[in-house]
Design an enzyme around this catalytic site. Sequence first.
Site, PDB file in Angstrom:
ATOM      1  N   ASP A  35       0.860  -1.182   0.000  1.00  0.00           N
ATOM      2  CA  ASP A  35       0.000   0.000   0.000  1.00  0.00           C
ATOM      3  C   ASP A  35       0.893   1.228   0.000  1.00  0.00           C
ATOM      4  OD1 ASP A  35      -3.251   0.168   1.132  1.00  0.00           O
ATOM      5  OD2 ASP A  35      -2.096   2.025   0.909  1.00  0.00           O
ATOM      6  N   THR A  93     -12.397   2.082  -5.038  1.00  0.00           N
ATOM      7  CA  THR A  93     -13.052   2.522  -6.283  1.00  0.00           C
ATOM      8  C   THR A  93     -14.244   3.402  -5.899  1.00  0.00           C
ATOM      9  OG1 THR A  93     -14.275   0.421  -6.209  1.00  0.00           O
ATOM     10  CG2 THR A  93     -12.394   0.531  -7.687  1.00  0.00           C
ATOM     11  N   LEU A 218     -21.794  -6.177  -8.851  1.00  0.00           N
ATOM     12  CA  LEU A 218     -22.654  -4.999  -8.683  1.00  0.00           C
ATOM     13  C   LEU A 218     -24.087  -5.437  -8.411  1.00  0.00           C
ATOM     14  CD1 LEU A 218     -21.465  -2.599 -11.549  1.00  0.00           C
ATOM     15  CD2 LEU A 218     -20.787  -2.606  -9.152  1.00  0.00           C
ATOM     16  N   CYS A 273     -19.919   0.473   0.255  1.00  0.00           N
ATOM     17  CA  CYS A 273     -20.173  -0.140  -1.047  1.00  0.00           C
ATOM     18  C   CYS A 273     -21.600  -0.091  -1.595  1.00  0.00           C
ATOM     19  CB  CYS A 273     -19.685  -1.576  -1.031  1.00  0.00           C
ATOM     20  SG  CYS A 273     -17.891  -1.633  -0.891  1.00  0.00           S
ATOM     21  N   LYS A 276     -22.387   3.228  -3.372  1.00  0.00           N
ATOM     22  CA  LYS A 276     -21.440   3.427  -4.482  1.00  0.00           C
ATOM     23  C   LYS A 276     -21.716   2.451  -5.623  1.00  0.00           C
ATOM     24  CE  LYS A 276     -17.270   1.185  -3.669  1.00  0.00           C
ATOM     25  NZ  LYS A 276     -17.110   0.137  -4.684  1.00  0.00           N
TER      26      LYS A 276
END
Length: 459
Positions: A35, A93, A218, A273, A276
């Site tokens: 990271d 993301t 998704l 999440c 989003k």
Amino acid sequence: MNINKICCIGAGYVGGPTMAVIAQKCPNIKVTVVDLNEKRIDDWNSEDLSLLPIFEPGLDEVVGEARGRNLFFSTDVDKAIEEADMVFISVNTPTKTYGRGKDMAADLKYVELCARQIAKVATTDKIVVEKSTLPVRTAEAIHNVLSETGNGVNFQILSNPEFLAEGTAIQDLLNPDRILIGGESEDAIQALVDVYSNWVDDDKILTTNVWSSELSKLVANAFLAQRVSSINSISELCEKTGANVKEVARSIGMDSRIGSKFLNASVGFGGSCFQKDILNLVYIAKTYGLNEVADYWEQVIIMNNHQKTRFTSNILSTLYNTVSGKKIAMLGWAFKKDTNDTRESAAIYVADGLLEERAQVYVYDPKVKEARVYEDINYLNTRGEEENKDLLSVVTDPYKACEDAHAIAVLTEWDEFKSYDWHKIYDKMLKPAFIFDGRGILDRAELEGIGFEYYNIGE
Ligand code: NAD
Ligand code: UGA
């Protein structure tokens, strides 16, 4: 293809736990999680396992077993990429906050940066695995970036979305409902299947084409969030009609076609999440001109926002239409129990609404640090940081949070709230003593017996 070394870019809520479990279950594979955030990597390397950057039940044990043996955390991104046979991209993301697709599309800049870095550094063939949640057809973009390098390296791209839920991440990783792998190259797919086969039964490992895999992630989140919004919409109807949402949820959940899980009415879903990913789905549908599809899914978010606002305005109207100067205790700040993650937590929006009405808000959460609470509330930019500091306090003792309060609002379903000494809390509150249970976890009969005015969503 035999995988001996794995690199994972992104040591967050997904990268950290996922790689820890892979390392634990595959002692022959060297797993390096990298990271750019030095503090995060330092925290992952803490001697004291209670200081890991993420709180997840059971995570300390898994990290304790594998770290230093075949699990490593590092900021040397290039070195880890270069030596790996397989590179997972597990970076954030988030929803775009600028430009085309602002407030809807997923921001893919971090993913693209990873692809460019892999392209720049790699000198040997690699399998690149999309672990981050991505819009359908992202693998195409990654493929383009990787294939333009011109240094003769061969890249295979797989989609392997993660389905873990926070708070149960380790259990979810150890016993997944399914592992989904999308790809074109049979060899690359088999290499990743072989990694998971170390602990997951073959019949739970599903392989599809890349686009189905990307889209399934998704869609899974959209369906889950939709269930929460569905039951939350019914909670409002219950409040008007005298039906009880828990009884309704139980009754419909016993129908095996509907199923009993994920039917808890609440103050609204949070987490990094659901919102989003649905916004992303809506954006994708819109870009294909599928406006009805887009509107259908957008409604899940509209309902969720309504639920948060409704909870706040119920507190306001019950407290005689003014909370100005009144102390309100908020129990819970995390978006769900057993995590220190607060991203998109309903608590942030409820607090913001109460602060707008000039309430004195006292927050207690067993795992969330004071600095995080202020970062969350300041991030909304509704008022200045000084004002937030004046109106909002963070305490480490729940009994102190409730002392002299006009009302208590339960925002997270932490188990410990159920076993508090509610007699003691009642005695020290102003009367009438109100409780607004945004999670439906407290015992109405007990609390009313003590003397509380108890409000529960959907009752
Ligand atoms: P996170 O923000 O916790 O972690 C992402 C990490 O990536 C950060 O530490 C960041 O510093 C690092 N990073 C970003 N760009 C980098 C770069 N170029 N090089 C090195 N490091 C970089 O995010 P998360 O919650 O772990 O989510 C990651 C992805 O997984 C997202 O796409 C998310 O939608 C998906 N996902 C999350 C969950 C969850 O429960 N949080 C579950 C399933 C899927
Ligand atoms: C969710 C999915 O469950 C995971 O499968 C997925 O991998 C993950 O998103 C992701 O992609 O990030 P997570 O957000 O960690 O996991 O937690 P959930 O248990 O799904 O809860 C999400 C929110 O919905 C929480 O705020 C929770 O309190 C709320 N919720 C959940 C309800 O209000 N009622 C319910 O019945 C269930």
